[in-house]
Write a protein that holds these residues in place. Structure first.
Motif, PDB file in Angstrom:
ATOM      1  N   SER A 105       0.851  -1.186   0.000  1.00  0.00           N
ATOM      2  CA  SER A 105       0.000   0.000   0.000  1.00  0.00           C
ATOM      3  C   SER A 105       0.891   1.241   0.000  1.00  0.00           C
ATOM      4  CB  SER A 105      -0.932  -0.003   1.208  1.00  0.00           C
ATOM      5  OG  SER A 105      -0.184   0.148   2.392  1.00  0.00           O
ATOM      6  N   ALA A 106       0.297   2.385  -0.244  1.00  0.00           N
ATOM      7  CA  ALA A 106       1.052   3.633  -0.411  1.00  0.00           C
ATOM      8  C   ALA A 106       1.929   3.964   0.792  1.00  0.00           C
ATOM      9  CB  ALA A 106       0.094   4.781  -0.695  1.00  0.00           C
ATOM     10  N   ASP A 107       1.411   3.778   2.017  1.00  0.00           N
ATOM     11  CA  ASP A 107       2.198   4.091   3.211  1.00  0.00           C
ATOM     12  C   ASP A 107       3.447   3.220   3.302  1.00  0.00           C
ATOM     13  OD1 ASP A 107       0.411   6.033   3.967  1.00  0.00           O
ATOM     14  OD2 ASP A 107      -0.655   4.755   5.394  1.00  0.00           O
ATOM     15  N   TYR A 108       3.293   1.947   3.005  1.00  0.00           N
ATOM     16  CA  TYR A 108       4.427   1.026   3.066  1.00  0.00           C
ATOM     17  C   TYR A 108       5.426   1.332   1.944  1.00  0.00           C
ATOM     18  CZ  TYR A 108       1.749  -1.625   6.472  1.00  0.00           C
ATOM     19  OH  TYR A 108       1.054  -1.997   7.580  1.00  0.00           O
ATOM     20  N   GLN A 109       4.913   1.660   0.752  1.00  0.00           N
ATOM     21  CA  GLN A 109       5.801   2.021  -0.356  1.00  0.00           C
ATOM     22  C   GLN A 109       6.631   3.253   0.005  1.00  0.00           C
ATOM     23  OE1 GLN A 109       4.051   2.466  -4.255  1.00  0.00           O
ATOM     24  NE2 GLN A 109       2.666   0.734  -3.910  1.00  0.00           N
ATOM     25  N   ARG A 110       6.015   4.194   0.686  1.00  0.00           N
ATOM     26  CA  ARG A 110       6.694   5.422   1.083  1.00  0.00           C
ATOM     27  C   ARG A 110       7.888   5.106   1.999  1.00  0.00           C
ATOM     28  NH1 ARG A 110       3.204  10.069   4.093  1.00  0.00           N
ATOM     29  NH2 ARG A 110       4.763  11.700   4.128  1.00  0.00           N
ATOM     30  N   ILE A 111       7.682   4.189   2.948  1.00  0.00           N
ATOM     31  CA  ILE A 111       8.754   3.793   3.857  1.00  0.00           C
ATOM     32  C   ILE A 111       9.871   3.097   3.079  1.00  0.00           C
ATOM     33  CG2 ILE A 111       9.343   2.263   5.786  1.00  0.00           C
ATOM     34  CD1 ILE A 111       6.467   2.802   6.844  1.00  0.00           C
ATOM     35  N   VAL A 112       9.496   2.159   2.218  1.00  0.00           N
ATOM     36  CA  VAL A 112      10.490   1.405   1.451  1.00  0.00           C
ATOM     37  C   VAL A 112      11.273   2.340   0.539  1.00  0.00           C
ATOM     38  CG1 VAL A 112      10.765  -0.361  -0.337  1.00  0.00           C
ATOM     39  CG2 VAL A 112       9.271  -0.794   1.601  1.00  0.00           C
ATOM     40  N   ARG A 113      10.589   3.283  -0.119  1.00  0.00           N
ATOM     41  CA  ARG A 113      11.284   4.222  -1.003  1.00  0.00           C
ATOM     42  C   ARG A 113      12.277   5.086  -0.233  1.00  0.00           C
ATOM     43  NH1 ARG A 113       6.138   5.218  -3.773  1.00  0.00           N
ATOM     44  NH2 ARG A 113       6.190   3.991  -5.669  1.00  0.00           N
ATOM     45  N   ARG A 118      17.974   6.206   0.985  1.00  0.00           N
ATOM     46  CA  ARG A 118      19.084   6.331   1.945  1.00  0.00           C
ATOM     47  C   ARG A 118      20.165   5.303   1.635  1.00  0.00           C
ATOM     48  NH1 ARG A 118      19.029   9.493   6.454  1.00  0.00           N
ATOM     49  NH2 ARG A 118      20.453   8.114   7.535  1.00  0.00           N
ATOM     50  N   GLY A 119      19.763   4.085   1.307  1.00  0.00           N
ATOM     51  CA  GLY A 119      20.737   3.057   0.960  1.00  0.00           C
ATOM     52  C   GLY A 119      21.509   3.417  -0.296  1.00  0.00           C
ATOM     53  N   ARG A 120      20.790   3.973  -1.281  1.00  0.00           N
ATOM     54  CA  ARG A 120      21.432   4.373  -2.535  1.00  0.00           C
ATOM     55  C   ARG A 120      22.460   5.469  -2.292  1.00  0.00           C
ATOM     56  NH1 ARG A 120      21.206   8.051  -6.270  1.00  0.00           N
ATOM     57  NH2 ARG A 120      19.506   9.263  -5.384  1.00  0.00           N
ATOM     58  N   LEU A 121      22.180   6.354  -1.335  1.00  0.00           N
ATOM     59  CA  LEU A 121      23.097   7.457  -1.024  1.00  0.00           C
ATOM     60  C   LEU A 121      24.190   7.038  -0.040  1.00  0.00           C
ATOM     61  CD1 LEU A 121      20.477  10.325  -0.678  1.00  0.00           C
ATOM     62  CD2 LEU A 121      22.016   9.892  -2.592  1.00  0.00           C
ATOM     63  N   GLY A 122      24.161   5.766   0.391  1.00  0.00           N
ATOM     64  CA  GLY A 122      25.177   5.275   1.308  1.00  0.00           C
ATOM     65  C   GLY A 122      24.965   5.732   2.738  1.00  0.00           C
ATOM     66  N   GLN A 123      23.737   6.139   3.069  1.00  0.00           N
ATOM     67  CA  GLN A 123      23.437   6.577   4.431  1.00  0.00           C
ATOM     68  C   GLN A 123      22.938   5.385   5.243  1.00  0.00           C
ATOM     69  OE1 GLN A 123      20.631   9.632   3.457  1.00  0.00           O
ATOM     70  NE2 GLN A 123      22.222  11.174   3.165  1.00  0.00           N
ATOM     71  N   PHE A 168      15.877   1.107  11.155  1.00  0.00           N
ATOM     72  CA  PHE A 168      15.441   0.284  10.039  1.00  0.00           C
ATOM     73  C   PHE A 168      16.176   0.658   8.765  1.00  0.00           C
ATOM     74  CE2 PHE A 168      12.026   0.573  13.084  1.00  0.00           C
ATOM     75  CZ  PHE A 168      11.648  -0.749  13.235  1.00  0.00           C
ATOM     76  N   ARG A 169      16.437  -0.363   7.945  1.00  0.00           N
ATOM     77  CA  ARG A 169      17.017  -0.174   6.617  1.00  0.00           C
ATOM     78  C   ARG A 169      16.362  -1.196   5.701  1.00  0.00           C
ATOM     79  NH1 ARG A 169      20.022  -4.435   5.545  1.00  0.00           N
ATOM     80  NH2 ARG A 169      21.227  -5.461   7.159  1.00  0.00           N
ATOM     81  N   LEU A 170      16.535  -1.006   4.414  1.00  0.00           N
ATOM     82  CA  LEU A 170      16.018  -1.950   3.431  1.00  0.00           C
ATOM     83  C   LEU A 170      16.754  -3.274   3.578  1.00  0.00           C
ATOM     84  CD1 LEU A 170      13.828  -1.435   1.313  1.00  0.00           C
ATOM     85  CD2 LEU A 170      15.614  -1.054  -0.348  1.00  0.00           C
TER      86      LEU A 170
END
Length: 181
Positions: A105-113, A118-123, A168-170
């Motif tokens: 759902s949209a709320d969960y997608q927002r968290i995952v995105r 953050r992972g893509r930016l190395g944070q 939390f992280r992906l």
């Protein structure tokens, strides 16, 4: 007295037999694991479907009284369609390879995105309080706990990882190639 080479060969043979026994046991356990995972997935799907059927719909849904009234008049009972009885995308599916983020759902997608970015930016990982600020929400306990509940559900379903309590992280599998989009 046996030779040193003979003793080594004997120990090598014993070790080889033990390795073969362990491999056979591992193969047996792997086969049992496959069967158990299949059964577990069937129960997850069954629980999900029961949850969809039992969750109230957005409109008026015929309850048990309506079914009884129609059967009293001799008409076949009318049951609500499953699409009326279930809230769309209210259940977080177990993550599996190839499952896109759009299954959430949209709320969960927002968290995952947010965590993917953050992972893509190395944070590093985010706390739920930091997520509320990222999403432009007031960092009040109710909002933080709502996000924590969603993050914990995503973690339990394999979408997120919690490397430290409250952070939390992906999940690596989700963040990897083909993990979602």
């Amino acid at each position: 007295m046996p030779s040193v080479v003979g003793l080594l060969e004997q120990r090598e043979l014993t070790a080889r037999r033990r390795v073969d026994e362990l491999r056979e046991e591992a193969d047996r356990i792997q086969a049992e694991l496959v069967v158990a995972e299949r059964e577990w997935n069937e129960w997850v799907v069954a629980r999900s479907r029961v949850g969809e059927v039992l969750s109230p719909g957005e409109g008026d849904v015929a309850g048990p009284d309506a079914v009884e009234e129609s059967s009293d008049r001799g008409e076949p009972p009318t049951l609500p369609a499953s699409s009326e009885a279930a809230k769309p995308k209210s259940v977080v599916p177990m993550w599996r390879a190839g499952l896109a983020w759009s299954a959430l759902s949209a709320d969960y997608q927002r968290i995952v995105r947010a965590l993917a970015e953050r992972g893509r930016l190395g944070q590093g990982p985010l706390t739920c309080q930091e997520m509320t600020v990222c999403f432009g929400l007031d960092p009040v306990p109710a909002k933080i706990e709502a996000l924590r509940s969603k993050a914990k559900r995503l973690t339990a379903r394999g979408w997120l990882a919690e490397p430290a309590p409250g952070r939390f992280r992906l999940a690596k599998a989700v963040a990897g190639p083909g993990g979602g989009s």
